[in-house]
Write a protein that holds these residues in place. Structure first.
Motif, short mmCIF file in Angstrom:
data_model
loop_
_atom_site.label_atom_id
_atom_site.label_comp_id
_atom_site.label_asym_id
_atom_site.label_seq_id
_atom_site.Cartn_x
_atom_site.Cartn_y
_atom_site.Cartn_z
N LYS A 7 40.72 17.73 39.15
CA LYS A 7 41.65 16.62 39.05
C LYS A 7 43.07 17.20 39.08
CE LYS A 7 43.21 13.03 35.91
NZ LYS A 7 43.14 12.52 34.55
N ARG A 8 43.94 16.55 39.81
CA ARG A 8 45.33 16.95 39.88
C ARG A 8 46.19 15.81 39.37
NH1 ARG A 8 47.11 21.24 42.33
NH2 ARG A 8 45.71 22.55 43.51
N LYS A 9 47.34 16.17 38.81
CA LYS A 9 48.29 15.15 38.41
C LYS A 9 49.68 15.76 38.31
CE LYS A 9 47.83 15.28 33.38
NZ LYS A 9 47.53 14.45 32.21
#
Length: 187
Positions: A7-9
Motif C-alpha cells: 500500500k502506498r500513500k
C-alpha cells in the motif's frame, strides 16, 4: 514467485531526536530513560491531538505520520513549546531538547510501519535542525506558506545524502522555537 504489492500513500512525516542523547545516557541512564519516557508520552498525546500517529520510537528517535501537513507543523510547534516549558524546570545538563524535521512524501505502508524516501528525507531534514527547532522540506513549505499562525524563513538549499538535487529547507520561526542562523548552516 508472486509479486508483493504494498500500500502506498502520501503523508507528512515528522522525525524527532534528542540533542546529546549519548551524553545524557552516559551521565545518568535511569534519569534519561525516565525523562525520555515522559517526553515521548507528552509528544504522543500532542501528536494525537493534531490528528497524527506515532509510528516508531527507536533509541532517542520518534517517527510520526499525519494526513495533513498543517496538522504536522502545528503538532510539532505544540511539541516544542510544551517540551521547552518542561525543560525550563530541569538543570541545564539534564534538559532533553529535540530536533524536529518534517517532510511530505510518498510512503510504503506495511502493517503499522512506514518506509520510503519520504521517511528518509524527514530524517535528513531533522538532522539539520537546531535543538528546540523545526525544519521543513520545500514540499511542506509549499503547503503551509499561506497558513495563518505558521511563520517560516528559508535556510537555503542543501545537498542531502541520497537526494538527486539540492533541496530548499525552511525553518518554522513561531515565537518560542529555536531558529538556526542561515549563514551558520552552510547551505
Amino acid at each position: 514467485m508472486a509479486q508483493e504489492t504494498f500500500k502506498r500513500k502520501l503523508a507528512a512525516i515528522l522525525s524527532a531526536d534528542v540533542k546529546e542523547y549519548s551524553r545524557l545516557m552516559r551521565e545518568d541512564e535511569a534519569t534519561t530513560i525516565r525523562t525520555l519516557t515522559v517526553y515521548r508520552e507528552v509528544m504522543s498525546t500532542l501528536i494525537k491531538q493534531h490528528h497524527g500517529r506515532v509510528v516508531d520510537t527507536v533509541g532517542d528517535n520518534l517517527l510520526a505520520e499525519f494526513d495533513s501537513v498543517v496538522d504536522a507543523v502545528q503538532g510539532a510547534v505544540a511539541v516544542q513549546k510544551e517540551l521547552n516549558t518542561r525543560n525550563a524546570k530541569l538543570s541545564e545538563g539534564r534538559k532533553m531538547v529535540f530536533r524536529i524535521g518534517i517532510n511530505l512524501g510518498d510512503l510504503v505502508v506495511e502493517g503499522d510501519r512506514i518506509y520510503g524516501d519520504g521517511v528518509n528525507l524527514a530524517a535528513r531534514v531533522q538532522a539539520l535542525a537546531v535543538p528546540g527547532g523545526i525544519l521543513i522540506s520545500e514540499k511542506v513549505y509549499d503547503e503551509v506558506k499561506n497558513q495563518r499562525g505558521i511563520e517560516t524563513r528559508s535556510m537555503g538549499s542543501f545537498a542531502l545524502k541520497n537526494v538527486k538535487r539540492p533541496m530548499e529547507i525552511w525553518a518554522i520561526t513561531n515565537p518560542g522555537l529555536a531558529v538556526p542562523d542561515p549563514a551558520a548552516m552552510g547551505s
